[in-house]
Design an enzyme around this catalytic site. Structure first.
Site, PDB file in Angstrom:
ATOM      1  N   ASN A  44      34.545  35.133  44.976  1.00  0.00           N
ATOM      2  CA  ASN A  44      35.063  34.098  44.161  1.00  0.00           C
ATOM      3  C   ASN A  44      35.152  32.830  44.932  1.00  0.00           C
ATOM      4  O   ASN A  44      35.704  32.837  46.125  1.00  0.00           O
ATOM      5  CB  ASN A  44      36.303  34.457  43.251  1.00  0.00           C
ATOM      6  CG  ASN A  44      37.357  34.815  44.035  1.00  0.00           C
ATOM      7  OD1 ASN A  44      37.298  35.546  45.308  1.00  0.00           O
ATOM      8  ND2 ASN A  44      38.681  34.649  43.671  1.00  0.00           N
ATOM      9  N   GLU A  57      31.303  37.931  40.869  1.00  0.00           N
ATOM     10  CA  GLU A  57      30.113  38.497  40.057  1.00  0.00           C
ATOM     11  C   GLU A  57      29.037  37.507  40.013  1.00  0.00           C
ATOM     12  O   GLU A  57      27.769  37.910  40.110  1.00  0.00           O
ATOM     13  CB  GLU A  57      30.618  39.151  38.804  1.00  0.00           C
ATOM     14  CG  GLU A  57      31.560  40.186  38.871  1.00  0.00           C
ATOM     15  CD  GLU A  57      33.079  39.697  38.804  1.00  0.00           C
ATOM     16  OE1 GLU A  57      33.324  38.658  39.465  1.00  0.00           O
ATOM     17  OE2 GLU A  57      33.935  40.467  38.238  1.00  0.00           O
ATOM     18  N   CYS A  91      31.650  36.647  32.974  1.00  0.00           N
ATOM     19  CA  CYS A  91      30.780  37.485  33.921  1.00  0.00           C
ATOM     20  C   CYS A  91      29.945  38.528  33.063  1.00  0.00           C
ATOM     21  O   CYS A  91      28.942  38.852  33.241  1.00  0.00           O
ATOM     22  CB  CYS A  91      31.495  38.003  35.039  1.00  0.00           C
ATOM     23  SG  CYS A  91      32.138  36.797  36.389  1.00  0.00           S
TER      24      CYS A  91
HETATM   25  N1  THU Z   1      38.101  36.678  39.636  1.00  0.00           N
HETATM   26  C1  THU Z   1      36.756  37.121  40.088  1.00  0.00           C
HETATM   27  O1  THU Z   1      35.968  36.627  40.849  1.00  0.00           O
HETATM   28  N2  THU Z   1      36.293  38.110  39.133  1.00  0.00           N
HETATM   29  C2  THU Z   1      36.844  38.687  38.206  1.00  0.00           C
HETATM   30  O2  THU Z   1      36.098  39.591  37.599  1.00  0.00           O
HETATM   31  C3  THU Z   1      37.886  38.422  37.880  1.00  0.00           C
HETATM   32  C4  THU Z   1      38.437  36.998  38.380  1.00  0.00           C
HETATM   33  C5  THU Z   1      38.508  35.563  40.382  1.00  0.00           C
HETATM   34  C6  THU Z   1      38.601  34.158  39.542  1.00  0.00           C
HETATM   35  C7  THU Z   1      39.747  33.523  40.207  1.00  0.00           C
HETATM   36  O3  THU Z   1      39.163  32.987  41.574  1.00  0.00           O
HETATM   37  C8  THU Z   1      40.602  34.545  40.449  1.00  0.00           C
HETATM   38  O4  THU Z   1      39.787  35.907  40.388  1.00  0.00           O
HETATM   39  C9  THU Z   1      41.795  34.666  39.639  1.00  0.00           C
HETATM   40  O5  THU Z   1      41.263  34.782  38.413  1.00  0.00           O
END
Ligand code: THU
Length: 131
Positions: A44, A57, A91
């Protein structure tokens, strides 16, 4: 069955180390396996405007597609939670577009895993078949 020695799990856990999450401090990694067996990773990446944040993702899928990969078998998603972290709704839509009913493997750094099918996480999806 997925064992903790499966390279896709280690790839997702390693990608998580690159997360740019200074606002939420919630670090996520992902690894997606294409039909050729190649792994593509993502983490992320947050932004001070919050709304421009990209999930791990989607970074993994878009990196893979941009490099010409297609046909995906499974994705692993790594986060440090005891209740394993599932993909967010946005996602799920993107995964459905590029992967269809892919295997979704959730993992945490303590080696807990759970394997799901995207169709169970995202029933009755809207996709190009309606257009
Ligand atoms: N996040 C992801 O990267 N994937 C997920 O499936 C859930 C949430 C990230 C987005 C953000 O940077 C942080 O987690 C908190 O929501």
């Amino acid at each position: 069955m997925t064992t903790i020695s499966d390279p896709i799990l280690n790839a997702a856990l390693a990608a998580r180390e690159h997360a740019h999450a200074p606002y939420s401090n919630f670090c996520v990694g992902a690894a997606i396996e294409d039909d050729a067996g190649r792994l593509h990773t993502g983490c992320n990446i947050e932004n001070a405007t919050y709304g421009l944040t990209l999930c791990a993702e989607r970074v993994a899928v878009f990196k893979a597609v941009s490099e010409g990969a297609h046909g995906f078998r499974r994705i692993a998603i790594a986060a440090d939670t005891d209740t394993l972290t599932p993909p967010c709704g946005a996602c799920r839509q993107i995964l459905w577009e590029f992967c269809g009913d892919i295997q979704v493997i959730l993992v945490n750094p303590r080696g807990k895993t759970e394997t799901l099918k995207l169709k169970d996480l995202f029933p009755r999806a809207f996709d190009g078949s309606f257009l």
